[in-house]
Design an enzyme around this catalytic site. Sequence first.
Site, PDB file in Angstrom:
ATOM      1  N   ASP A  10       0.859  -1.191   0.000  1.00 29.96           N
ATOM      2  CA  ASP A  10       0.000   0.000   0.000  1.00 29.96           C
ATOM      3  C   ASP A  10       0.895   1.240   0.000  1.00 29.96           C
ATOM      4  OD1 ASP A  10      -3.159   0.667   1.231  1.00 29.96           O
ATOM      5  OD2 ASP A  10      -1.650   2.235   1.084  1.00 29.96           O
ATOM      6  N   MET A  11       0.697   2.103  -0.992  1.00 33.39           N
ATOM      7  CA  MET A  11       1.508   3.311  -1.098  1.00 33.39           C
ATOM      8  C   MET A  11       1.205   4.248   0.073  1.00 33.39           C
ATOM      9  SD  MET A  11       3.165   2.652  -3.825  1.00 33.39           S
ATOM     10  CE  MET A  11       4.028   4.217  -3.912  1.00 33.39           C
ATOM     11  N   ASP A 104      -3.660   2.295  -5.381  1.00 32.60           N
ATOM     12  CA  ASP A 104      -2.369   2.305  -4.682  1.00 32.60           C
ATOM     13  C   ASP A 104      -2.138   1.056  -3.843  1.00 32.60           C
ATOM     14  OD1 ASP A 104      -3.886   2.746  -2.301  1.00 32.60           O
ATOM     15  OD2 ASP A 104      -2.235   3.902  -1.459  1.00 32.60           O
ATOM     16  N   GLU A 105      -2.872  -0.002  -4.142  1.00 32.00           N
ATOM     17  CA  GLU A 105      -2.856  -1.156  -3.238  1.00 32.00           C
ATOM     18  C   GLU A 105      -2.949  -2.467  -4.018  1.00 32.00           C
ATOM     19  OE1 GLU A 105      -6.205  -0.804  -0.612  1.00 32.00           O
ATOM     20  OE2 GLU A 105      -5.921  -2.820   0.158  1.00 32.00           O
TER      21      GLU A 105
HETATM   22  P1  TTP Z   1      -5.276   4.932   1.101  1.00 29.14           P
HETATM   23  O1  TTP Z   1      -4.232   3.921   0.778  1.00 29.14           O
HETATM   24  O2  TTP Z   1      -6.378   4.529   2.008  1.00 29.14           O
HETATM   25  O3  TTP Z   1      -4.600   6.217   1.763  1.00 29.14           O
HETATM   26  P2  TTP Z   1      -3.213   6.915   1.451  1.00 29.14           P
HETATM   27  O4  TTP Z   1      -2.413   6.142   0.475  1.00 29.14           O
HETATM   28  O5  TTP Z   1      -3.451   8.329   1.058  1.00 29.14           O
HETATM   29  O6  TTP Z   1      -2.504   6.943   2.865  1.00 29.14           O
HETATM   30  P3  TTP Z   1      -1.886   5.700   3.676  1.00 29.14           P
HETATM   31  O7  TTP Z   1      -2.087   4.476   2.841  1.00 29.14           O
HETATM   32  O8  TTP Z   1      -0.443   6.047   3.838  1.00 29.14           O
HETATM   33  O9  TTP Z   1      -2.617   5.668   4.950  1.00 29.14           O
HETATM   34  O10 TTP Z   1      -5.926   5.456  -0.222  1.00 29.14           O
HETATM   35  C1  TTP Z   1      -5.202   5.611  -1.439  1.00 29.14           C
HETATM   36  C2  TTP Z   1      -5.668   6.837  -2.183  1.00 29.14           C
HETATM   37  O11 TTP Z   1      -7.064   6.748  -2.448  1.00 29.14           O
HETATM   38  C3  TTP Z   1      -5.479   8.113  -1.406  1.00 29.14           C
HETATM   39  O12 TTP Z   1      -4.182   8.671  -1.591  1.00 29.14           O
HETATM   40  C4  TTP Z   1      -6.578   8.980  -1.914  1.00 29.14           C
HETATM   41  C5  TTP Z   1      -7.677   8.031  -2.323  1.00 29.14           C
HETATM   42  N1  TTP Z   1      -8.769   8.030  -1.322  1.00 29.14           N
HETATM   43  C6  TTP Z   1      -9.922   8.754  -1.566  1.00 29.14           C
HETATM   44  O13 TTP Z   1     -10.082   9.358  -2.628  1.00 29.14           O
HETATM   45  N2  TTP Z   1     -10.899   8.778  -0.606  1.00 29.14           N
HETATM   46  C7  TTP Z   1     -10.786   8.123   0.592  1.00 29.14           C
HETATM   47  O14 TTP Z   1     -11.679   8.191   1.443  1.00 29.14           O
HETATM   48  C8  TTP Z   1      -9.587   7.364   0.822  1.00 29.14           C
HETATM   49  C9  TTP Z   1      -9.403   6.620   2.132  1.00 29.14           C
HETATM   50  C10 TTP Z   1      -8.613   7.350  -0.144  1.00 29.14           C
HETATM   51 MG    MG Z   2      -2.171   4.078   0.671  1.00 31.06          MG
END
Ligand code: TTP
Ligand code: MG
Length: 349
Positions: A10-11, A104-105
């Site tokens: 996960d990024m 991102d996952e």
């Molecule tokens: P996540 O992997 O949940 O969040 P993140 O990568 O920003 O932070 P981290 O993993 O370090 O906790 O989500 C990936 C992307 O998806 C995020 O950068 C933006 C988008 N996203 C949304 O558009 N709405 C949301 O509610 C969430 C959780 C993420």
């Molecule tokens: Mg992420």
Amino acid sequence: MTKLNILHIDMDAFYASVEEQDNPHLKGKPIIVGGASKHGVVTTCNYEARKYGIHSAMPAFMARKLCPHGIFLPVRMKRYKEVSRKIFSIFYQFTDLVEPVSIDEAYLDISKLEVKPVDLAKDLKKKVLEATGLTLSIGISYNKFLAKLASDWNKPNGMKIITEDMIPEILLPLDIKKVHGIGPKTAQRLNNIGIYTIGDLMELEEEFLVDLFGKLGREIYYRIRGKDNRPVDTKRERKSLGTETTLSEDTHDVKLLKAYLHEFSLEIEEALLKNNLQGKTVTLKIKYEDFKVRTRSKTLPNDIYAAQDIYQLASSLLDEIQLKKRVRLIGITISNLSSTYLEQLTLFD
Ligand code: TTP
Ligand code: MG
């Protein structure tokens, strides 16, 4: 020892990190992405901004209150998608057993590889960093549930292994909210009966959980015992994706209805990009003032994802309907979906 064959990647603060990378002068400042966009909701923020209590899905006005000097940026979905493709192409260099979960996952099944999981994880982190300047977190374990739990363990730039013998020590004290599959509502229902940790949850019988949550209850029962036999699914698909709205006032006004279609198309494009999807069928749904529903679909020979293409199709479907009554609800769905990564997969075969 059970083989550690599943990776969850996960990024870190993905959209915000891309912005930081593209605008180096913003490095170290609190960056919030999405506050400027249509719904006024934070999509994500970097770890600097998280120190102020800002998080995904928070209304932008609240984020501004918490951090008035924060840098608020609009969502640049196409750019994130471009970076995501680059990252996934690196995953596919290691194995074709990649399950893209979101932009991102991903899960990787590395059973076939002859390399130590930790070495592979380090190598993968290094390659992604070199290619994009971005960091990620990796969880390593022997099933998807535990690998996901592990990737979240020490974000950002984390790496965590969960082996079978660590199960009691790691799982028992864990908050039930950390169980993939237990959302806020389910967690609340369990809290109401005095269940807060996985240890508490383990006291419950399988059939009790099934009564409470149906099929999910059974899955939860096994997951918290470290058992999860879901395979890494390279072709994982959603059936459809769409959006609709009930109008504040019933209307005949085609121009107004098309303005809604335009807005929906943009939302659908964003959702498709985020979930690595494209589709062939567009369906328009109309509900009249007398609650009668009409739907019309068109299927194309090729896949689309762009808002402009979705809008054109939906708009032509609307033109085909003679509006004899006023409309109270309008919506678009795209279906016949496929993963945009399948192309990439064949590319690397
Ligand atoms: P996540 O992997 O949940 O969040 P993140 O990568 O920003 O932070 P981290 O993993 O370090 O906790 O989500 C990936 C992307 O998806 C995020 O950068 C933006 C988008 N996203 C949304 O558009 N709405 C949301 O509610 C969430 C959780 C993420
Ligand atoms: Mg992420």
